[in-house]
Design a protein around this motif. Structure first.
Motif, PDB file in Angstrom:
ATOM      1  N   MET A   1       0.839  -1.201   0.000  1.00 44.61           N
ATOM      2  CA  MET A   1       0.000   0.000   0.000  1.00 44.61           C
ATOM      3  C   MET A   1       0.874   1.251   0.000  1.00 44.61           C
ATOM      4  O   MET A   1       1.872   1.325   0.709  1.00 44.61           O
ATOM      5  CB  MET A   1      -0.920   0.006   1.221  1.00 44.61           C
ATOM      6  CG  MET A   1      -2.076  -0.985   1.136  1.00 44.61           C
ATOM      7  SD  MET A   1      -3.247  -0.857   2.518  1.00 44.61           S
ATOM      8  CE  MET A   1      -2.376  -1.777   3.771  1.00 44.61           C
ATOM      9  N   ASN A   2       0.484   2.217  -0.809  1.00 46.72           N
ATOM     10  CA  ASN A   2       1.111   3.528  -0.829  1.00 46.72           C
ATOM     11  C   ASN A   2       0.123   4.536  -0.248  1.00 46.72           C
ATOM     12  O   ASN A   2      -1.064   4.502  -0.568  1.00 46.72           O
ATOM     13  CB  ASN A   2       1.464   3.942  -2.260  1.00 46.72           C
ATOM     14  CG  ASN A   2       2.384   2.940  -2.937  1.00 46.72           C
ATOM     15  OD1 ASN A   2       3.349   2.483  -2.353  1.00 46.72           O
ATOM     16  ND2 ASN A   2       2.059   2.590  -4.170  1.00 46.72           N
ATOM     17  N   PHE A   3       0.629   5.452   0.587  1.00 47.03           N
ATOM     18  CA  PHE A   3      -0.231   6.432   1.231  1.00 47.03           C
ATOM     19  C   PHE A   3       0.191   7.846   0.868  1.00 47.03           C
ATOM     20  O   PHE A   3       1.392   8.145   0.808  1.00 47.03           O
ATOM     21  CB  PHE A   3      -0.178   6.280   2.754  1.00 47.03           C
ATOM     22  CG  PHE A   3      -0.792   5.020   3.281  1.00 47.03           C
ATOM     23  CD1 PHE A   3      -2.149   4.950   3.549  1.00 47.03           C
ATOM     24  CD2 PHE A   3      -0.008   3.888   3.490  1.00 47.03           C
ATOM     25  CE1 PHE A   3      -2.724   3.782   4.038  1.00 47.03           C
ATOM     26  CE2 PHE A   3      -0.568   2.716   3.976  1.00 47.03           C
ATOM     27  CZ  PHE A   3      -1.934   2.666   4.246  1.00 47.03           C
ATOM     28  N   ILE A   4      -0.798   8.698   0.647  1.00 50.97           N
ATOM     29  CA  ILE A   4      -0.560  10.131   0.506  1.00 50.97           C
ATOM     30  C   ILE A   4      -1.362  10.840   1.594  1.00 50.97           C
ATOM     31  O   ILE A   4      -2.582  10.697   1.670  1.00 50.97           O
ATOM     32  CB  ILE A   4      -0.975  10.648  -0.883  1.00 50.97           C
ATOM     33  CG1 ILE A   4      -0.106  10.009  -1.974  1.00 50.97           C
ATOM     34  CG2 ILE A   4      -0.862  12.173  -0.944  1.00 50.97           C
ATOM     35  CD1 ILE A   4      -0.477  10.444  -3.385  1.00 50.97           C
ATOM     36  N   PHE A   5      -0.671  11.581   2.441  1.00 51.19           N
ATOM     37  CA  PHE A   5      -1.315  12.344   3.507  1.00 51.19           C
ATOM     38  C   PHE A   5      -1.438  13.807   3.093  1.00 51.19           C
ATOM     39  O   PHE A   5      -0.461  14.426   2.657  1.00 51.19           O
ATOM     40  CB  PHE A   5      -0.493  12.281   4.792  1.00 51.19           C
ATOM     41  CG  PHE A   5      -0.729  11.055   5.625  1.00 51.19           C
ATOM     42  CD1 PHE A   5      -1.472  11.120   6.796  1.00 51.19           C
ATOM     43  CD2 PHE A   5      -0.202   9.824   5.242  1.00 51.19           C
ATOM     44  CE1 PHE A   5      -1.696   9.992   7.569  1.00 51.19           C
ATOM     45  CE2 PHE A   5      -0.408   8.689   6.014  1.00 51.19           C
ATOM     46  CZ  PHE A   5      -1.164   8.771   7.177  1.00 51.19           C
ATOM     47  N   VAL A   6      -2.640  14.359   3.240  1.00 43.94           N
ATOM     48  CA  VAL A   6      -2.854  15.801   3.128  1.00 43.94           C
ATOM     49  C   VAL A   6      -3.418  16.249   4.472  1.00 43.94           C
ATOM     50  O   VAL A   6      -4.243  15.572   5.061  1.00 43.94           O
ATOM     51  CB  VAL A   6      -3.814  16.155   1.970  1.00 43.94           C
ATOM     52  CG1 VAL A   6      -3.142  15.924   0.627  1.00 43.94           C
ATOM     53  CG2 VAL A   6      -5.115  15.351   2.045  1.00 43.94           C
ATOM     54  N   SER A   7      -2.968  17.402   4.927  1.00 45.21           N
ATOM     55  CA  SER A   7      -3.254  17.743   6.318  1.00 45.21           C
ATOM     56  C   SER A   7      -3.225  19.245   6.551  1.00 45.21           C
ATOM     57  O   SER A   7      -2.685  20.007   5.742  1.00 45.21           O
ATOM     58  CB  SER A   7      -2.199  17.070   7.220  1.00 45.21           C
ATOM     59  OG  SER A   7      -2.360  17.433   8.565  1.00 45.21           O
ATOM     60  N   SER A  29       6.736   0.680   7.310  1.00 45.06           N
ATOM     61  CA  SER A  29       6.349  -0.523   6.561  1.00 45.06           C
ATOM     62  C   SER A  29       5.850  -0.231   5.150  1.00 45.06           C
ATOM     63  O   SER A  29       5.913  -1.102   4.278  1.00 45.06           O
ATOM     64  CB  SER A  29       5.247  -1.272   7.319  1.00 45.06           C
ATOM     65  OG  SER A  29       5.655  -1.612   8.622  1.00 45.06           O
ATOM     66  N   TYR A  30       5.316   0.970   4.917  1.00 54.46           N
ATOM     67  CA  TYR A  30       4.697   1.306   3.640  1.00 54.46           C
ATOM     68  C   TYR A  30       5.310   2.590   3.082  1.00 54.46           C
ATOM     69  O   TYR A  30       5.919   3.378   3.813  1.00 54.46           O
ATOM     70  CB  TYR A  30       3.181   1.511   3.810  1.00 54.46           C
ATOM     71  CG  TYR A  30       2.474   0.370   4.479  1.00 54.46           C
ATOM     72  CD1 TYR A  30       2.080  -0.757   3.757  1.00 54.46           C
ATOM     73  CD2 TYR A  30       2.190   0.399   5.846  1.00 54.46           C
ATOM     74  CE1 TYR A  30       1.421  -1.811   4.384  1.00 54.46           C
ATOM     75  CE2 TYR A  30       1.537  -0.652   6.472  1.00 54.46           C
ATOM     76  CZ  TYR A  30       1.155  -1.753   5.728  1.00 54.46           C
ATOM     77  OH  TYR A  30       0.505  -2.799   6.344  1.00 54.46           O
ATOM     78  N   ASN A  31       5.129   2.796   1.788  1.00 54.63           N
ATOM     79  CA  ASN A  31       5.564   4.045   1.169  1.00 54.63           C
ATOM     80  C   ASN A  31       4.573   5.158   1.509  1.00 54.63           C
ATOM     81  O   ASN A  31       3.355   4.977   1.355  1.00 54.63           O
ATOM     82  CB  ASN A  31       5.662   3.896  -0.347  1.00 54.63           C
ATOM     83  CG  ASN A  31       6.767   2.945  -0.764  1.00 54.63           C
ATOM     84  OD1 ASN A  31       7.859   2.956  -0.185  1.00 54.63           O
ATOM     85  ND2 ASN A  31       6.497   2.115  -1.757  1.00 54.63           N
ATOM     86  N   GLU A 120       1.912   3.941  -8.417  1.00 58.22           N
ATOM     87  CA  GLU A 120       0.947   3.625  -9.466  1.00 58.22           C
ATOM     88  C   GLU A 120      -0.476   3.748  -8.945  1.00 58.22           C
ATOM     89  O   GLU A 120      -1.393   4.127  -9.664  1.00 58.22           O
ATOM     90  CB  GLU A 120       1.207   2.216 -10.009  1.00 58.22           C
ATOM     91  CG  GLU A 120       2.535   2.106 -10.746  1.00 58.22           C
ATOM     92  CD  GLU A 120       2.726   0.733 -11.359  1.00 58.22           C
ATOM     93  OE1 GLU A 120       1.801  -0.099 -11.242  1.00 58.22           O
ATOM     94  OE2 GLU A 120       3.795   0.491 -11.953  1.00 58.22           O
ATOM     95  N   ASP A 121      -0.688   3.366  -7.711  1.00 53.59           N
ATOM     96  CA  ASP A 121      -1.968   3.623  -7.040  1.00 53.59           C
ATOM     97  C   ASP A 121      -1.669   3.948  -5.586  1.00 53.59           C
ATOM     98  O   ASP A 121      -0.586   3.670  -5.074  1.00 53.59           O
ATOM     99  CB  ASP A 121      -2.936   2.450  -7.161  1.00 53.59           C
ATOM    100  CG  ASP A 121      -2.359   1.146  -6.636  1.00 53.59           C
ATOM    101  OD1 ASP A 121      -1.617   1.191  -5.631  1.00 53.59           O
ATOM    102  OD2 ASP A 121      -2.636   0.079  -7.210  1.00 53.59           O
ATOM    103  N   TYR A 122      -2.621   4.552  -4.921  1.00 55.90           N
ATOM    104  CA  TYR A 122      -2.349   5.014  -3.567  1.00 55.90           C
ATOM    105  C   TYR A 122      -3.656   5.278  -2.830  1.00 55.90           C
ATOM    106  O   TYR A 122      -4.741   5.365  -3.422  1.00 55.90           O
ATOM    107  CB  TYR A 122      -1.495   6.285  -3.581  1.00 55.90           C
ATOM    108  CG  TYR A 122      -1.939   7.331  -4.572  1.00 55.90           C
ATOM    109  CD1 TYR A 122      -3.006   8.188  -4.293  1.00 55.90           C
ATOM    110  CD2 TYR A 122      -1.300   7.452  -5.814  1.00 55.90           C
ATOM    111  CE1 TYR A 122      -3.421   9.136  -5.204  1.00 55.90           C
ATOM    112  CE2 TYR A 122      -1.710   8.399  -6.733  1.00 55.90           C
ATOM    113  CZ  TYR A 122      -2.765   9.241  -6.424  1.00 55.90           C
ATOM    114  OH  TYR A 122      -3.177  10.180  -7.337  1.00 55.90           O
ATOM    115  N   ILE A 123      -3.505   5.382  -1.534  1.00 57.26           N
ATOM    116  CA  ILE A 123      -4.602   5.721  -0.635  1.00 57.26           C
ATOM    117  C   ILE A 123      -4.373   7.140  -0.142  1.00 57.26           C
ATOM    118  O   ILE A 123      -3.281   7.462   0.336  1.00 57.26           O
ATOM    119  CB  ILE A 123      -4.658   4.753   0.560  1.00 57.26           C
ATOM    120  CG1 ILE A 123      -4.982   3.328   0.075  1.00 57.26           C
ATOM    121  CG2 ILE A 123      -5.665   5.208   1.605  1.00 57.26           C
ATOM    122  CD1 ILE A 123      -4.778   2.261   1.136  1.00 57.26           C
ATOM    123  N   ILE A 124      -5.366   7.996  -0.269  1.00 54.70           N
ATOM    124  CA  ILE A 124      -5.264   9.354   0.266  1.00 54.70           C
ATOM    125  C   ILE A 124      -5.853   9.391   1.667  1.00 54.70           C
ATOM    126  O   ILE A 124      -6.954   8.886   1.912  1.00 54.70           O
ATOM    127  CB  ILE A 124      -5.989  10.376  -0.636  1.00 54.70           C
ATOM    128  CG1 ILE A 124      -5.218  10.576  -1.944  1.00 54.70           C
ATOM    129  CG2 ILE A 124      -6.142  11.721   0.083  1.00 54.70           C
ATOM    130  CD1 ILE A 124      -5.874  11.566  -2.887  1.00 54.70           C
TER     131      ILE A 124
END
Length: 397
Positions: A1-7, A29-31, A120-124
């Motif tokens: 899983m890839n994560f993008i945090f906006v805050s 553990s994750y990108n 390539e895909d990610y969770i926001i």
């Protein structure tokens, strides 16, 4: 899983938040790509009270803003482009038109950074960024869009103006909501059945009670016992009259408040009470050195819509240092902390509880508090967070 945090919170400042701490833990553990808030037009032209905003403006002007790799699996994006200051617009439908333009501008930088990293895909994960990230699900089409609800921002006029109608809509369209308090979880379920309580965390490697903490110089001249508070001195969250009443009744104790004061605190009569002392904001890394020399820690909150359901991280930090805690009765304090803290409402109740805490503290209670605090490590919180994602997505990755 890839994560993008906006805050709403910048990463790598002098104080951690739920989103910054969770992002750093997940990056073990994750990108993770953590996106600092963009600068708006008003802040660009007018000097900000926040030194980190001013530093970001300097970085933009000198070409230092952009994407950097902070750790093996953690990248930080500092947006280069300015977004427009639009909260003055009185009508939410009109505001939303301009807000979509801001979101598009913001999204382009996020998309470019994600492509550069190779996501390539990610969770926001959207940490209370109701406006700037409102349309990111539609624009960026992430694998999942998660709303992190960890504070009652609608209690403040800036957010209430348009947020009172936009935040429920944002909750409804999110794939799941994660909350750091039980009250927030109950509220979120009104809009989205995929709402989960994950609690809050503390960096237990920093708040280490076994470390020998030298007494800070500011505390050496202050008479014990010291009753201490650490955090922003915000008059919408803390009860100035309550603090004054407690300090006047416990004239044999010294009351120390560490943190930035808002204008009401600065102008208050607290500065004329001889046993109250104010110390400027300190970096998280050295805060344990102050807490370790407090005899009792307090959280004298106002009871209002902002505080009644919030999860005060400082309580975990106090307990992690083994300190007795006296705090205002709120839903979270009752539901989560009542077995480990003294709870009070009036000045008289606070005084009685502080006296009990001073008289009854011992090594057994000290160890019990520390043991309880370990339930709130960021490792535990991140595991609960990942399990919530798996429950919704059936992703066993």
């Amino acid at each position: 899983m890839n994560f993008i945090f906006v805050s709403l919170q910048r990463i790598n400042t002098d104080r951690e938040s739920t989103s910054t701490s969770l992002a750093k833990e997940l990056a073990k553990s994750y990108n993770v790509l953590y996106v600092n808030p963009p600068v708006d037009r008003k802040a660009w032209w007018l000097k900000s009270d926040d030194k980190y905003v001013n530093q970001q403006i300097t970085d933009i002007k000198t070409g230092k803003a952009g994407l950097v790799r902070s750790a093996e699996k953690l990248w930080v994006l500092t947006p280069k482009h300015i977004i427009e200051s639009i909260n003055w617009i009185p009508f939410t439908p009109v505001f939303s038109l301009f807000n979509r333009l801001n979101n598009n501008r913001f999204a382009r930088e996020i998309k470019a950074a994600a492509e550069q990293i190779g996501f390539e895909d990610y969770i926001i994960v959207n940490d209370k960024d109701i406006f700037r990230s409102y349309y990111l699900k539609e624009i960026l089409r992430p694998k999942l869009y998660i709303y992190l609800d960890r504070d009652y921002t609608l209690g403040f006029a800036y957010w209430r103006k348009h947020g009172s109608s936009l935040e429920p809509k944002l909750m409804k369209k999110s794939d799941l909501i994660v909350c750091n308090s039980l009250d927030f979880t109950k509220n979120a379920k009104r809009y989205n059945p995929n709402s989960f309580y994950i609690g809050n965390g503390c960096d237990l490697s920093i708040f280490d009670p076994d470390k020998k903490w030298e007494m800070p110089e500011e505390l050496r001249i202050i008479q014990k016992p010291i009753i201490g508070y650490v955090g922003a001195l915000n008059s919408q969250r803390l009860d100035i009259n309550l603090i004054a009443g407690i300090a006047k009744q416990l004239s044999n104790c010294s009351f120390v408040f560490i943190g930035p004061e808002d204008e009401n605190f600065k102008a208050s009569g607290l500065h004329q009470i001889s046993n109250i002392f104010f110390i400027e904001k300190k970096h998280t890394q050295i805060i344990p050195g102050y807490i370790s020399h407090f005899d009792v820690c307090i959280n004298p909150q106002l009871i209002n819509e902002i505080t009644i359901g919030n999860f005060p991280l400082k309580i975990i930090e106090y307990l992690a240092m083994g300190k007795p805690v006296v705090a205002t009765v709120t839903n979270t304090m009752t539901e989560v902390f009542s077995d480990h803290c003294y709870l009070a409402v009036t000045a008289e109740e606070f005084v009685s509880a502080i006296e009990q805490a001073l008289a009854n503290d011992n090594e057994l209670h000290h160890l019990e508090r520390i043991r309880f605090s370990k339930n709130y490590s960021w490792e535990n919180v991140s595991n609960i967070f990942i399990n919530a994602i798996k429950e919704v997505s059936n992703d066993e990755t």
